[in-house]
Design a protein around this motif. Structure first.
Motif, PDB file in Angstrom:
ATOM      1  N   SER A  14       0.812  -1.215   0.000  1.00  0.00           N
ATOM      2  CA  SER A  14       0.000   0.000   0.000  1.00  0.00           C
ATOM      3  C   SER A  14       0.847   1.267   0.000  1.00  0.00           C
ATOM      4  CB  SER A  14      -0.936   0.010   1.215  1.00  0.00           C
ATOM      5  OG  SER A  14      -0.181   0.059   2.418  1.00  0.00           O
ATOM      6  N   THR A  15       2.099   1.181   0.392  1.00  0.00           N
ATOM      7  CA  THR A  15       2.945   2.369   0.505  1.00  0.00           C
ATOM      8  C   THR A  15       3.140   3.088  -0.831  1.00  0.00           C
ATOM      9  OG1 THR A  15       4.030   1.477   2.462  1.00  0.00           O
ATOM     10  CG2 THR A  15       5.188   3.223   1.277  1.00  0.00           C
ATOM     11  N   PRO A  16       3.540   2.401  -1.912  1.00  0.00           N
ATOM     12  CA  PRO A  16       3.684   3.142  -3.175  1.00  0.00           C
ATOM     13  C   PRO A  16       2.360   3.693  -3.702  1.00  0.00           C
ATOM     14  CG  PRO A  16       4.348   0.830  -3.456  1.00  0.00           C
ATOM     15  CD  PRO A  16       3.996   1.036  -2.024  1.00  0.00           C
ATOM     16  N   VAL A  17       1.282   2.988  -3.446  1.00  0.00           N
ATOM     17  CA  VAL A  17      -0.032   3.466  -3.893  1.00  0.00           C
ATOM     18  C   VAL A  17      -0.381   4.767  -3.177  1.00  0.00           C
ATOM     19  CG1 VAL A  17      -2.496   2.943  -3.961  1.00  0.00           C
ATOM     20  CG2 VAL A  17      -0.841   1.146  -4.433  1.00  0.00           C
ATOM     21  N   LEU A  18      -0.195   4.793  -1.866  1.00  0.00           N
ATOM     22  CA  LEU A  18      -0.532   5.992  -1.094  1.00  0.00           C
ATOM     23  C   LEU A  18       0.387   7.159  -1.441  1.00  0.00           C
ATOM     24  CD1 LEU A  18      -1.219   4.246   2.305  1.00  0.00           C
ATOM     25  CD2 LEU A  18      -2.904   5.386   0.854  1.00  0.00           C
ATOM     26  N   ARG A  19       1.671   6.870  -1.634  1.00  0.00           N
ATOM     27  CA  ARG A  19       2.593   7.946  -2.008  1.00  0.00           C
ATOM     28  C   ARG A  19       2.231   8.529  -3.371  1.00  0.00           C
ATOM     29  NH1 ARG A  19       8.200   5.232   0.009  1.00  0.00           N
ATOM     30  NH2 ARG A  19       7.935   5.749   2.202  1.00  0.00           N
ATOM     31  N   THR A  20       1.918   7.656  -4.324  1.00  0.00           N
ATOM     32  CA  THR A  20       1.529   8.131  -5.652  1.00  0.00           C
ATOM     33  C   THR A  20       0.243   8.945  -5.579  1.00  0.00           C
ATOM     34  OG1 THR A  20       2.572   6.188  -6.642  1.00  0.00           O
ATOM     35  CG2 THR A  20       1.007   7.394  -8.012  1.00  0.00           C
ATOM     36  N   ALA A  21      -0.710   8.477  -4.799  1.00  0.00           N
ATOM     37  CA  ALA A  21      -1.970   9.214  -4.643  1.00  0.00           C
ATOM     38  C   ALA A  21      -1.727  10.583  -4.015  1.00  0.00           C
ATOM     39  CB  ALA A  21      -2.957   8.413  -3.800  1.00  0.00           C
ATOM     40  N   LEU A  22      -0.817  10.665  -3.055  1.00  0.00           N
ATOM     41  CA  LEU A  22      -0.516  11.964  -2.446  1.00  0.00           C
ATOM     42  C   LEU A  22       0.161  12.913  -3.437  1.00  0.00           C
ATOM     43  CD1 LEU A  22       0.678  10.982   1.143  1.00  0.00           C
ATOM     44  CD2 LEU A  22      -1.325  12.340   0.532  1.00  0.00           C
ATOM     45  N   VAL A  23       1.074  12.389  -4.234  1.00  0.00           N
ATOM     46  CA  VAL A  23       1.760  13.236  -5.214  1.00  0.00           C
ATOM     47  C   VAL A  23       0.770  13.764  -6.253  1.00  0.00           C
ATOM     48  CG1 VAL A  23       3.444  13.228  -7.099  1.00  0.00           C
ATOM     49  CG2 VAL A  23       4.026  12.199  -4.899  1.00  0.00           C
ATOM     50  N   TRP A  24      -0.014  12.852  -6.847  1.00  0.00           N
ATOM     51  CA  TRP A  24      -0.989  13.280  -7.856  1.00  0.00           C
ATOM     52  C   TRP A  24      -2.088  14.140  -7.230  1.00  0.00           C
ATOM     53  CZ3 TRP A  24      -0.341  13.547 -12.805  1.00  0.00           C
ATOM     54  CH2 TRP A  24       0.635  12.744 -13.397  1.00  0.00           C
ATOM     55  N   VAL A 136      -7.952   6.473 -10.191  1.00  0.00           N
ATOM     56  CA  VAL A 136      -6.998   6.312 -11.296  1.00  0.00           C
ATOM     57  C   VAL A 136      -5.698   5.693 -10.785  1.00  0.00           C
ATOM     58  CG1 VAL A 136      -5.569   7.574 -12.956  1.00  0.00           C
ATOM     59  CG2 VAL A 136      -7.987   8.129 -12.715  1.00  0.00           C
ATOM     60  N   VAL A 137      -5.209   6.148  -9.645  1.00  0.00           N
ATOM     61  CA  VAL A 137      -3.971   5.596  -9.092  1.00  0.00           C
ATOM     62  C   VAL A 137      -4.156   4.117  -8.770  1.00  0.00           C
ATOM     63  CG1 VAL A 137      -2.441   5.654  -7.071  1.00  0.00           C
ATOM     64  CG2 VAL A 137      -3.035   7.766  -8.244  1.00  0.00           C
ATOM     65  N   MET A 141      -1.899   1.176 -10.670  1.00  0.00           N
ATOM     66  CA  MET A 141      -0.810   0.539  -9.920  1.00  0.00           C
ATOM     67  C   MET A 141      -0.860  -0.966 -10.126  1.00  0.00           C
ATOM     68  SD  MET A 141       0.878   3.008  -8.460  1.00  0.00           S
ATOM     69  CE  MET A 141       1.891   2.227  -7.257  1.00  0.00           C
ATOM     70  N   ARG A 142       0.296  -1.540 -10.277  1.00  0.00           N
ATOM     71  CA  ARG A 142       0.383  -2.995 -10.441  1.00  0.00           C
ATOM     72  C   ARG A 142       0.822  -3.592  -9.115  1.00  0.00           C
ATOM     73  NH1 ARG A 142       0.418  -4.900 -15.801  1.00  0.00           N
ATOM     74  NH2 ARG A 142       0.178  -3.171 -17.231  1.00  0.00           N
ATOM     75  N   ILE A 143      -0.133  -4.203  -8.452  1.00  0.00           N
ATOM     76  CA  ILE A 143       0.135  -4.851  -7.179  1.00  0.00           C
ATOM     77  C   ILE A 143      -0.105  -6.342  -7.372  1.00  0.00           C
ATOM     78  CG2 ILE A 143      -0.523  -5.016  -4.761  1.00  0.00           C
ATOM     79  CD1 ILE A 143      -1.554  -2.156  -4.982  1.00  0.00           C
ATOM     80  N   PRO A 144       0.871  -7.178  -7.004  1.00  0.00           N
ATOM     81  CA  PRO A 144       0.658  -8.613  -7.172  1.00  0.00           C
ATOM     82  C   PRO A 144      -0.520  -9.096  -6.335  1.00  0.00           C
ATOM     83  CG  PRO A 144       2.737  -8.159  -6.045  1.00  0.00           C
ATOM     84  CD  PRO A 144       2.144  -6.844  -6.412  1.00  0.00           C
ATOM     85  N   SER A 145      -1.159 -10.147  -6.818  1.00  0.00           N
ATOM     86  CA  SER A 145      -2.328 -10.651  -6.093  1.00  0.00           C
ATOM     87  C   SER A 145      -1.941 -11.266  -4.759  1.00  0.00           C
ATOM     88  CB  SER A 145      -3.093 -11.668  -6.943  1.00  0.00           C
ATOM     89  OG  SER A 145      -2.233 -12.730  -7.291  1.00  0.00           O
ATOM     90  N   VAL A 146      -0.708 -11.680  -4.619  1.00  0.00           N
ATOM     91  CA  VAL A 146      -0.197 -12.161  -3.333  1.00  0.00           C
ATOM     92  C   VAL A 146       0.905 -11.207  -2.932  1.00  0.00           C
ATOM     93  CG1 VAL A 146       0.909 -14.048  -2.112  1.00  0.00           C
ATOM     94  CG2 VAL A 146      -0.715 -14.538  -3.942  1.00  0.00           C
ATOM     95  N   SER A 147       0.571 -10.252  -2.074  1.00  0.00           N
ATOM     96  CA  SER A 147       1.560  -9.255  -1.684  1.00  0.00           C
ATOM     97  C   SER A 147       1.818  -9.349  -0.189  1.00  0.00           C
ATOM     98  CB  SER A 147       1.065  -7.858  -2.049  1.00  0.00           C
ATOM     99  OG  SER A 147      -0.104  -7.568  -1.354  1.00  0.00           O
TER     100      SER A 147
END
Length: 162
Positions: A14-24, A136-137, A141-147
């Motif tokens: 979730s960290t890269p998703v949240l960071r990207t959402a904050l930037v955009w 959109v973010v 985002m490409r997150i593996p189904s088993v993360s």
């Protein structure tokens, strides 16, 4: 018995998703501040300008608090108390938002320069834009189904049950 060093901690998915959402979200907020200021000034003069800027700012701050609180809470991932720490931080962020929102509305309501219609429209447009950015973010985002799972690389390194 061989000692196996612990696996390096990877960031949560979730960290890269949240960071990207904050930037955009920050980029969209900057655009909305400029557009809101221009349109607010055209519609309501100085009061419309201030109202539009206030509406966008209030929305941006409150929508960012949740993502920031999750990013802060994720720093404790792997700790035995991660779950209570996580929910304590996120719930604390939500309570902080509720209190700050009530204070902001009470303070802004009494101001003579606030145009309620411009403030409301700016607030709603900013919330919708932020939600659109989040969607959109998340879709891109490409997150593996088993993360967030670490599999052993050496079958002799883990515990075995016979």
């Amino acid at each position: 018995m061989s000692s196996v060093p612990p696996a390096p901690r990877r960031p949560l998915s979730s960290t890269p998703v949240l960071r990207t959402a904050l930037v955009w979200g920050g980029i969209v907020t900057a655009v909305l501040l400029v557009l809101g200021a221009a349109l607010g000034f055209l519609v309501g003069g100085g009061g419309g300008l201030g109202s539009a800027l206030s509406g966008v700012a209030v929305s941006a701050i409150f929508l960012a608090v949740t993502a920031i609180s999750i990013l802060v809470a994720n720093r404790w991932f792997g700790d035995p108390l991660y779950v209570p720490i996580f929910f304590g931080i996120v719930l604390g962020g939500w309570l902080l938002k509720l209190i700050l929102f009530i204070v902001a509305i009470v303070v802004l309501r009494g101001q003579g320069w606030v145009d309620p219609v411009v403030f409301y429209v700016a607030l709603v447009v900013s919330v919708i834009a932020s939600l659109a950015v989040d969607v959109v973010v998340l879709l891109r985002m490409r997150i593996p189904s088993v993360s967030d799972v670490t599999l052993p690389t050496d079958p002799d390194a883990g515990e075995r049950r016979s």
